[in-house]
Design a protein around this motif. Structure first.
Motif, PDB file in Angstrom:
ATOM      1  N   ALA A 125       0.826  -1.206   0.000  1.00  0.00           N
ATOM      2  CA  ALA A 125       0.000   0.000   0.000  1.00  0.00           C
ATOM      3  C   ALA A 125       0.859   1.254   0.000  1.00  0.00           C
ATOM      4  N   CYS A 126       1.928   1.251   0.757  1.00  0.00           N
ATOM      5  CA  CYS A 126       2.795   2.429   0.833  1.00  0.00           C
ATOM      6  C   CYS A 126       3.403   2.750  -0.529  1.00  0.00           C
ATOM      7  N   SER A 127       3.900   1.751  -1.209  1.00  0.00           N
ATOM      8  CA  SER A 127       4.498   1.990  -2.518  1.00  0.00           C
ATOM      9  C   SER A 127       3.449   2.417  -3.547  1.00  0.00           C
ATOM     10  N   GLU A 128       2.231   1.866  -3.446  1.00  0.00           N
ATOM     11  CA  GLU A 128       1.171   2.267  -4.370  1.00  0.00           C
ATOM     12  C   GLU A 128       0.755   3.719  -4.137  1.00  0.00           C
ATOM     13  N   ILE A 129       0.703   4.142  -2.881  1.00  0.00           N
ATOM     14  CA  ILE A 129       0.387   5.540  -2.575  1.00  0.00           C
ATOM     15  C   ILE A 129       1.447   6.450  -3.180  1.00  0.00           C
ATOM     16  N   ARG A 130       2.692   6.122  -2.974  1.00  0.00           N
ATOM     17  CA  ARG A 130       3.788   6.936  -3.495  1.00  0.00           C
ATOM     18  C   ARG A 130       3.795   6.950  -5.025  1.00  0.00           C
ATOM     19  N   ALA A 131       3.568   5.795  -5.631  1.00  0.00           N
ATOM     20  CA  ALA A 131       3.602   5.713  -7.095  1.00  0.00           C
ATOM     21  C   ALA A 131       2.481   6.526  -7.733  1.00  0.00           C
ATOM     22  N   SER A 132       1.277   6.444  -7.183  1.00  0.00           N
ATOM     23  CA  SER A 132       0.159   7.201  -7.737  1.00  0.00           C
ATOM     24  C   SER A 132       0.327   8.696  -7.502  1.00  0.00           C
ATOM     25  N   SER A 133       0.927   9.051  -6.376  1.00  0.00           N
ATOM     26  CA  SER A 133       1.104  10.459  -6.041  1.00  0.00           C
ATOM     27  C   SER A 133       2.222  11.113  -6.836  1.00  0.00           C
ATOM     28  N   LEU A 134       3.332  10.394  -7.038  1.00  0.00           N
ATOM     29  CA  LEU A 134       4.530  10.985  -7.624  1.00  0.00           C
ATOM     30  C   LEU A 134       4.633  10.839  -9.138  1.00  0.00           C
ATOM     31  N   SER A 135       3.891   9.911  -9.715  1.00  0.00           N
ATOM     32  CA  SER A 135       4.046   9.613 -11.142  1.00  0.00           C
ATOM     33  C   SER A 135       3.430  10.656 -12.054  1.00  0.00           C
ATOM     34  N   GLY A 136       2.445  11.396 -11.563  1.00  0.00           N
ATOM     35  CA  GLY A 136       1.740  12.352 -12.407  1.00  0.00           C
ATOM     36  C   GLY A 136       0.390  11.851 -12.875  1.00  0.00           C
ATOM     37  N   GLU A 137       0.070  10.578 -12.589  1.00  0.00           N
ATOM     38  CA  GLU A 137      -1.189  10.025 -13.067  1.00  0.00           C
ATOM     39  C   GLU A 137      -2.401  10.616 -12.356  1.00  0.00           C
ATOM     40  N   CYS A 138      -2.185  11.305 -11.229  1.00  0.00           N
ATOM     41  CA  CYS A 138      -3.293  11.917 -10.493  1.00  0.00           C
ATOM     42  C   CYS A 138      -3.289  13.441 -10.581  1.00  0.00           C
ATOM     43  N   ARG A 139      -2.543  13.996 -11.521  1.00  0.00           N
ATOM     44  CA  ARG A 139      -2.571  15.447 -11.665  1.00  0.00           C
ATOM     45  C   ARG A 139      -3.931  15.895 -12.190  1.00  0.00           C
ATOM     46  N   PHE A 140      -4.192  17.170 -12.082  1.00  0.00           N
ATOM     47  CA  PHE A 140      -5.526  17.723 -12.324  1.00  0.00           C
ATOM     48  C   PHE A 140      -6.122  17.297 -13.667  1.00  0.00           C
ATOM     49  N   MET A 141      -5.389  17.500 -14.757  1.00  0.00           N
ATOM     50  CA  MET A 141      -5.967  17.241 -16.080  1.00  0.00           C
ATOM     51  C   MET A 141      -6.247  15.764 -16.302  1.00  0.00           C
TER      52      MET A 141
END
Length: 248
Positions: free
Chosen positions: A169-185
């Motif tokens: 879970a920790c790595s998935e949180i970091r990956a989704s947060s840092l990769s750019g896949e959750c940015r606004f657009m």
């Protein structure tokens, strides 16, 4: 005078195209239509055609995936930075011309067909898989590769136990947060007017991390995954290494 249409039984079986570009030619289209209608075909012949066409499609997807990968590795600031950080961790004191060896092994990123509805994956021994049949475009591949490279970084730095739910879970949180896949657009494109700007990034990260943890064989269900994500949220969402902060 027009020539009579030959009976179905003497229609020539089409050969698979020699290359991807010929798939778009009129002749291949005509024969494809002929096969799709099933005119004069045995079940074995139709199956053979489907296999031939699938092979050409997969080869095209594979070539495109590797072209995108190579372009992203050369031009994406996020991916270039992650590649440098992973290479630094992997250098283990190796020195070339007086400098640490910072070359990322690109052979650790492969393209292949994935049966699941996922765009990529990471294996601690094999590396990163990009799902060529699920990648929409170059920018989708960039986000996917950046996500998997965060997993690669985490595994290299901390030797993650991927079956341990909190580690996962920790790595998935970091990956989704840092990769750019959750940015606004990206979120707006996925969810439209239902997207909440104020906490959209965090909601996206929670949702995607939960979905990933649900795939862990040690996770019971969605409620269990949500509980695990909540338990590690504060420490893992706030950990932006190797970045100084979250870039949106």
């Amino acid at each position: 005078m027009n020539k009579p249409i030959p009976p179905n039984e003497i229609l020539e079986k089409p050969k698979p195209p020699a290359n991807e570009s010929s798939v778009h030619g009129f002749e291949w289209w005509r024969r494809t239509f002929q096969y799709k209608t099933g005119m004069g075909l045995t079940a074995a012949e139709k199956k053979q055609y489907e296999n031939d066409y699938e092979f050409v499609l997969q080869r095209k997807q594979c070539n495109e995936c590797y072209q995108y990968r190579d372009w992203i590795l050369q031009y994406s600031p996020t991916v270039i930075f992650m590649a440098q950080q992973i290479a630094r961790l992997n250098s283990s004191g190796q020195v070339s011309n007086g400098q640490p060896s910072l070359k990322f092994d690109e052979s650790k990123i492969i393209c292949d067909v994935c049966p699941e509805w996922r765009s990529g994956g990471f294996h601690p021994e094999l590396g990163i898989l990009l799902c060529q049949n699920r990648i929409r475009d170059k920018w989708h591949l960039e986000d996917t590769l950046a996500h998997e490279m965060v997993h690669y970084y985490d595994n290299t730095r901390w030797k993650v136990d991927w079956l341990a739910l909190k580690h996962h879970a920790c790595s998935e949180i970091r990956a989704s947060s840092l990769s750019g896949e959750c940015r606004f657009m990206q979120e707006f494109a996925r969810r439209g007017l239902g997207f909440k700007v104020s906490r959209g990034h965090q909601e996206c990260v929670r949702r995607r991390a939960t979905l990933s943890v649900m795939g862990n064989p040690n996770c019971k269900d969605e409620k269990h995954a949500q509980k695990i994500v909540d338990e590690v949220w504060d420490s893992c969402f706030g950990d932006t290494r190797p970045f100084d902060e979250i870039y949106r």
